[in-house]
Design a protein around this motif. Structure first.
Motif, PDB file in Angstrom:
ATOM      1  N   SER A 111      21.736 -12.092  41.666  1.00 36.89           N
ATOM      2  CA  SER A 111      23.162 -12.154  41.186  1.00 36.89           C
ATOM      3  C   SER A 111      23.428 -11.645  39.939  1.00 36.89           C
ATOM      4  O   SER A 111      24.292 -10.638  39.874  1.00 36.89           O
ATOM      5  CB  SER A 111      23.854 -13.590  41.151  1.00 36.89           C
ATOM      6  OG  SER A 111      23.674 -13.969  42.518  1.00 36.89           O
ATOM      7  N   ALA A 112      22.532 -11.947  39.016  1.00 34.33           N
ATOM      8  CA  ALA A 112      22.476 -11.035  37.657  1.00 34.33           C
ATOM      9  C   ALA A 112      22.384  -9.517  37.838  1.00 34.33           C
ATOM     10  O   ALA A 112      23.052  -8.626  37.320  1.00 34.33           O
ATOM     11  CB  ALA A 112      21.652 -11.721  36.645  1.00 34.33           C
ATOM     12  N   ALA A 113      21.505  -9.313  38.624  1.00 32.37           N
ATOM     13  CA  ALA A 113      21.156  -7.912  38.637  1.00 32.37           C
ATOM     14  C   ALA A 113      22.288  -7.265  39.374  1.00 32.37           C
ATOM     15  O   ALA A 113      22.653  -5.777  38.865  1.00 32.37           O
ATOM     16  CB  ALA A 113      19.943  -7.793  39.565  1.00 32.37           C
ATOM     17  N   LEU A 114      22.974  -7.885  40.510  1.00 34.23           N
ATOM     18  CA  LEU A 114      24.130  -6.983  40.935  1.00 34.23           C
ATOM     19  C   LEU A 114      25.113  -7.189  39.997  1.00 34.23           C
ATOM     20  O   LEU A 114      25.858  -5.933  40.311  1.00 34.23           O
ATOM     21  CB  LEU A 114      24.600  -8.249  42.298  1.00 34.23           C
ATOM     22  CG  LEU A 114      25.808  -7.641  43.123  1.00 34.23           C
ATOM     23  CD1 LEU A 114      25.560  -6.326  43.616  1.00 34.23           C
ATOM     24  CD2 LEU A 114      26.350  -8.915  43.923  1.00 34.23           C
ATOM     25  N   ILE A 115      25.650  -8.011  39.355  1.00 34.32           N
ATOM     26  CA  ILE A 115      26.480  -7.733  38.270  1.00 34.32           C
ATOM     27  C   ILE A 115      26.349  -6.821  37.377  1.00 34.32           C
ATOM     28  O   ILE A 115      27.311  -6.098  37.106  1.00 34.32           O
ATOM     29  CB  ILE A 115      26.701  -9.215  37.429  1.00 34.32           C
ATOM     30  CG1 ILE A 115      27.328 -10.463  38.500  1.00 34.32           C
ATOM     31  CG2 ILE A 115      27.640  -9.109  36.378  1.00 34.32           C
ATOM     32  CD1 ILE A 115      27.079 -11.693  38.099  1.00 34.32           C
ATOM     33  N   ASP A 116      25.211  -6.656  37.015  1.00 33.20           N
ATOM     34  CA  ASP A 116      24.603  -5.672  36.143  1.00 33.20           C
ATOM     35  C   ASP A 116      25.126  -4.142  36.690  1.00 33.20           C
ATOM     36  O   ASP A 116      25.554  -3.215  36.125  1.00 33.20           O
ATOM     37  CB  ASP A 116      23.385  -5.824  35.578  1.00 33.20           C
ATOM     38  CG  ASP A 116      22.888  -4.778  34.299  1.00 33.20           C
ATOM     39  OD1 ASP A 116      23.663  -4.340  33.752  1.00 33.20           O
ATOM     40  OD2 ASP A 116      21.636  -4.822  34.239  1.00 33.20           O
ATOM     41  N   VAL A 117      24.516  -4.017  37.959  1.00 36.37           N
ATOM     42  CA  VAL A 117      24.402  -2.764  38.709  1.00 36.37           C
ATOM     43  C   VAL A 117      25.951  -2.463  38.543  1.00 36.37           C
ATOM     44  O   VAL A 117      26.315  -1.305  38.724  1.00 36.37           O
ATOM     45  CB  VAL A 117      23.654  -2.711  39.797  1.00 36.37           C
ATOM     46  CG1 VAL A 117      23.866  -1.637  40.645  1.00 36.37           C
ATOM     47  CG2 VAL A 117      22.293  -2.869  39.417  1.00 36.37           C
ATOM     48  N   LEU A 118      26.642  -3.282  39.265  1.00 31.89           N
ATOM     49  CA  LEU A 118      28.374  -3.108  39.347  1.00 31.89           C
ATOM     50  C   LEU A 118      28.890  -2.616  38.177  1.00 31.89           C
ATOM     51  O   LEU A 118      30.119  -2.034  38.054  1.00 31.89           O
ATOM     52  CB  LEU A 118      28.671  -4.135  40.103  1.00 31.89           C
ATOM     53  CG  LEU A 118      28.196  -4.512  41.717  1.00 31.89           C
ATOM     54  CD1 LEU A 118      28.887  -5.692  41.817  1.00 31.89           C
ATOM     55  CD2 LEU A 118      28.586  -3.429  42.533  1.00 31.89           C
ATOM     56  N   GLY A 119      28.304  -3.006  36.984  1.00 28.19           N
ATOM     57  CA  GLY A 119      29.350  -3.153  35.978  1.00 28.19           C
ATOM     58  C   GLY A 119      30.247  -4.131  35.637  1.00 28.19           C
ATOM     59  O   GLY A 119      31.428  -3.718  34.951  1.00 28.19           O
TER      60      GLY A 119
END
Length: 500
Positions: A228-236
């Motif tokens: 979830s953290a990686a997804l939030i990061d990739v999405l900005g």
């Protein structure tokens, strides 16, 4: 003889078995040391049981028939009575259980017998101890146990294999039990007295499967946070929904903890500034969802810990009180409820992962990344097949999420007129836990591809996770089979959770 070097475990009767110890037994040989005081306790209880069986007072399953046939006398010779309990219970069906699950079951059974209330002989304790020190695992059909009078049918297959009958696995290879024992340097155990009933009349398979599911899901809960953290990061995405004040006001400690972990994983995040004011629930509500999953896991794990420390035979022997107590400790209702809860947790975490994968491949919602994360849409399809397979996996999990613990059916001449189906619940939980790992592997492959395509500079936490995934999954520049890479990504994520 098995050549895998066993790990070691001291085996006093003290703290309950840990989930890590069960996983070690499932993975390979485990050298067990049964302490002298434990051996003395077991031997004393065995002698007491033999005296009570010989003094004319009825002892269920030793001097009587089994189940509703308890009103009839049993066979006159103890060894013949032992053979009879195993013979009539050898009726299982379906594919074999994973040998690792069976080995974990053997460790749980050994732990229970070493409590010194089962009347079992030291020969059985030594046979289980020796077998666990090798790659030996009895072949056990999946279908047969109701979890209502212990795991009678599956444990009968364990007992028969230790006696040299039936089939067994050695380091994953199936053969006759006699050949498997010989290859591992083991001697068949001769069952006498109450040995056979003591081996089968407990919820050890239920407890072992529930414990293995609990251990896997504890790591998957951490993986859900990492992804979830990686997804939030990739999405900005802007992390406003992780504000400590907001999550504290929700009032659930698990949610507060997940928010803390997500903020730590997103240290250094620079939002893109192009995202909507409010993210979809698969992003915005991750602290609440994963926090609730963690709280449910904590409760289920506590129940399973109690189960691992239980003595679930009937009857139980208490030599110091000259007592043979007949009852229903074999009724696996606590583990059944807990295992159903584990299945629900796994399925909802699977729903989250599948929706996060869908968000990531959708060009209308993923911050400008190409559809299906394809570098050349139409000519290359990248994550298209991965999503289709992930949808099939989550649909399978949803179908399995119906509780087993309330599906009671009367059987056994209405002796077992209400049953918990704990074994089915526990095996179902383990199945869904393993499917969740595959969903997380699928999302991990997608995030690795998204990180390859995005022009954004990622946070150190995301970069480190993507770097570990990149070791087993190259960017998808041209379409290729991704099935094995998904499984390898699942293993990488599992190891990352262990480190976390």
């Amino acid at each position: 003889m098995s050549t895998i070097a066993p790990s070691e475990l001291r085996f006093p009767v003290g703290p309950p078995l840990s989930f890590a110890e069960l996983e070690r037994a499932a993975e390979g040989p485990l050298r067990l040391v049964v302490e002298p005081e434990v051996r003395q306790r077991v031997a004393g209880c065995h002698e007491f049981a033999l005296r009570r069986m010989a003094d004319g007072r009825p002892v269920y399953g030793a001097t009587t028939g089994f189940g509703p046939l308890v009103t009839f006398p049993g066979r006159s010779e103890a060894a013949d009575q032992c053979a009879n309990v195993l013979a009539h219970l050898t009726a299982g069906q379906g594919p074999d259980l994973d040998p690792g699950v069976v080995r974990a079951t053997m460790l749980v059974r050994l732990r229970s017998l070493c409590k010194g209330h089962s009347g079992v002989s030291l020969d059985v304790v030594d046979a289980l101890t020796a077998a666990l020190g090798t790659g030996f695992a009895p072949a056990v059909p999946r279908l047969g146990s109701l979890g209502a009078s212990g795991d009678l049918v599956p444990l009968a297959y364990v007992a028969r294999a230790l006696s040299g009958e039936g089939r067994a696995y050695v380091d994953g290879r199936v053969m006759s039990a006699a050949d498997a024992l010989a290859e591992c340097g083991l001697a068949p155990v001769a069952l006498d007295g109450r040995d056979a009933l003591a081996l089968v009349n407990g919820t050890s398979l239920t407890a072992a499967a529930a414990a293995l599911a609990s251990a896997s899901l504890a790591r998957s809960r951490t993986v859900a946070v990492l992804l979830s953290a990686a997804l939030i990061d990739v999405l900005g995405a802007a992390p406003d929904f992780l504000a400590p004040e907001l999550l504290d006001a929700f009032g659930h400690p698990g949610t507060v903890q997940v928010g803390r972990e997500l903020r730590r994983g997103l240290a250094g995040l620079t939002p893109s500034g192009t995202r909507p004011l409010q993210e979809p629930y698969s992003v915005r509500c991750t602290p609440q969802l994963i926090g609730a999953a963690g709280a449910a896991l904590d409760h289920a794990r506590e129940v399973v810990h109690h189960d691992l420390d239980s003595v679930s035979d009937n009857p139980l022997f208490f030599p110091d009180r000259d007592l043979v107590a007949h009852g229903g400790n074999f009724f696996g209702q606590p583990a059944a409820f807990a295992a159903d809860q584990l299945t629900l947790v796994a399925t909802q975490l699977g729903n989250l992962a599948e929706r996060q994968l869908d968000l990531l491949i959708d060009p209308h919602r993923n911050g400008g990344l190409p559809p299906m994360l394809s570098p050349d849409p139409g000519r290359q399809h990248a994550l298209q097949g991965v999503q289709i397979a992930a949808t099939a996996v989550v649909a399978t999990m949803r179908r399995a999420a119906h509780p087993a613990s309330v599906q009671s059916l009367p059987t056994n001449l209405h002796n077992q007129d209400v049953i918990p189906f704990g074994t089915q619940a526990a095996l179902n939980a383990l199945d869904t836990a393993r499917l969740l790992r595959l969903l997380h592997g699928s999302l991990g492959v997608a995030l690795r591809q998204a990180a390859h395509l995005t022009p954004r500079t990622l946070t150190p936490g995301t970069a480190a996770l993507v770097g570990r995934l990149a070791e087993v999954c190259a960017p998808v520049e041209q379409d290729r089979p991704l099935d094995e890479e998904i499984r390898r990504a699942a293993d990488v994520l599992d190891r990352s959770a262990r480190r976390a």
